[in-house]
Design a protein around this motif. Sequence first.
Motif, PDB file in Angstrom:
ATOM      1  N   ASP A 196       0.827  -1.201   0.000  1.00  0.00           N
ATOM      2  CA  ASP A 196       0.000   0.000   0.000  1.00  0.00           C
ATOM      3  C   ASP A 196       0.861   1.250   0.000  1.00  0.00           C
ATOM      4  O   ASP A 196       2.078   1.207  -0.032  1.00  0.00           O
ATOM      5  CB  ASP A 196      -0.977  -0.001   1.183  1.00  0.00           C
ATOM      6  CG  ASP A 196      -0.269   0.043   2.520  1.00  0.00           C
ATOM      7  OD1 ASP A 196       0.872   0.539   2.551  1.00  0.00           O
ATOM      8  OD2 ASP A 196      -0.853  -0.408   3.517  1.00  0.00           O
ATOM      9  N   LEU A 214      -5.357   8.045   4.913  1.00  0.00           N
ATOM     10  CA  LEU A 214      -6.700   7.993   4.374  1.00  0.00           C
ATOM     11  C   LEU A 214      -7.195   9.396   4.069  1.00  0.00           C
ATOM     12  O   LEU A 214      -6.828  10.358   4.750  1.00  0.00           O
ATOM     13  CB  LEU A 214      -7.657   7.322   5.370  1.00  0.00           C
ATOM     14  CG  LEU A 214      -7.412   5.860   5.714  1.00  0.00           C
ATOM     15  CD1 LEU A 214      -8.405   5.402   6.781  1.00  0.00           C
ATOM     16  CD2 LEU A 214      -7.523   4.990   4.474  1.00  0.00           C
ATOM     17  N   ASN A 269     -12.976   8.757   3.048  1.00  0.00           N
ATOM     18  CA  ASN A 269     -12.699   7.528   3.795  1.00  0.00           C
ATOM     19  C   ASN A 269     -13.036   7.672   5.274  1.00  0.00           C
ATOM     20  O   ASN A 269     -13.581   6.764   5.890  1.00  0.00           O
ATOM     21  CB  ASN A 269     -11.223   7.131   3.660  1.00  0.00           C
ATOM     22  CG  ASN A 269     -10.830   6.782   2.249  1.00  0.00           C
ATOM     23  OD1 ASN A 269      -9.889   7.359   1.712  1.00  0.00           O
ATOM     24  ND2 ASN A 269     -11.532   5.854   1.628  1.00  0.00           N
ATOM     25  N   ARG A 295      -4.414   0.853   3.139  1.00  0.00           N
ATOM     26  CA  ARG A 295      -5.576   0.026   2.788  1.00  0.00           C
ATOM     27  C   ARG A 295      -5.235  -1.452   2.678  1.00  0.00           C
ATOM     28  O   ARG A 295      -6.034  -2.306   3.066  1.00  0.00           O
ATOM     29  CB  ARG A 295      -6.177   0.539   1.479  1.00  0.00           C
ATOM     30  CG  ARG A 295      -6.692   1.966   1.615  1.00  0.00           C
ATOM     31  CD  ARG A 295      -7.288   2.485   0.337  1.00  0.00           C
ATOM     32  NE  ARG A 295      -7.565   3.917   0.464  1.00  0.00           N
ATOM     33  CZ  ARG A 295      -8.132   4.659  -0.484  1.00  0.00           C
ATOM     34  NH1 ARG A 295      -8.468   4.093  -1.624  1.00  0.00           N
ATOM     35  NH2 ARG A 295      -8.343   5.933  -0.279  1.00  0.00           N
TER      36      ARG A 295
END
Length: 329
Positions: free
Chosen positions: A6, A75, A114, A220
Amino acid sequence: MDPTTDNAGQTGDPGNARAALEALRAEIAKAVVGQDPAVTGLVVALLCRGHVLLEGVPGVAKTLLVRALASALELDTKRVQFTPDLMPSDVTGSLVYDARTAEFSFQPGPVFTNLLLADEINRTPPKTQSSLLEAMEERQVTVDGIPRPLPEPFLVAATQNPVEYEGTYPLPEAQLDRFLLKLTIPLPSRQDEIDVLTRHAEGFNPRDLRAAGVRPVAGRAVLDAARAAVAKTTVSPDITAYVVDICRATRESPSLTLGVSPRGATALLATSRAWAWLTGRDYVIPDDVKALALPTLRHRVQLRPEAEMEGVTADSVINAILAHVPVPR
């Protein structure tokens, strides 16, 4: 770049996911002092795809805690300040007329993110509070009859002042039940408050988390791997029955007018599994259920007025139930 990696540089290997989420606590501690239980609760909510209600008096770093979490997880986050004149469309978005095309187009609201920080959610009337119901439960927003999916992951972290404060609207039971956890943010201890002031004296700026050293330590792929591992956490029939017995006992308590619904029982099972995995086990034990009972259930029960006048609290009722319900061996 490896597709299993990620943006934070962490792999999606389940073996590394727990360590990455442990590092998350240390990262948030660079900005927020002495709120480890709240940080753990937010991580549990992310693992369970749930939402969190943070309650505390103004000035105990509720907003800073959520911002630090978003920064450490890399995020997308948006903040909505809930006020008495806020409209539902200010949260969900609305159709806007485009004079160039002579057509209406959808303008997404801040809920399309998010991590949505719903600041002081109980300072806005119930009509606007309810605008979040579909988003929290269905993870979509319907405007003009068209459902519009929200990003994944999606978490609502709502802050509220204690209900007896001036200008607050108590959240209706239907909306409270949509929150997986209700976390109380206490005033800091004397030493923690000294640490807070020392940081500020040394130049800490709560509006600049990068300067405070908060860096992304998970993303994520880590969340996906962790959620998959939590889903494999074993729950024995005895533990399932224990959760049911606790929730059924709230419906029979003489101090309560409203007990925990089956949705609440499901939530307690889910948070217990997440906590078991975070503590290094692939199976749930009764202590996991006890550890998460208060934050998962305290907002799902309603006290009788006479019990409230006698100083009884939701936490004290749940603790009494935990002390009396037989624990599986």
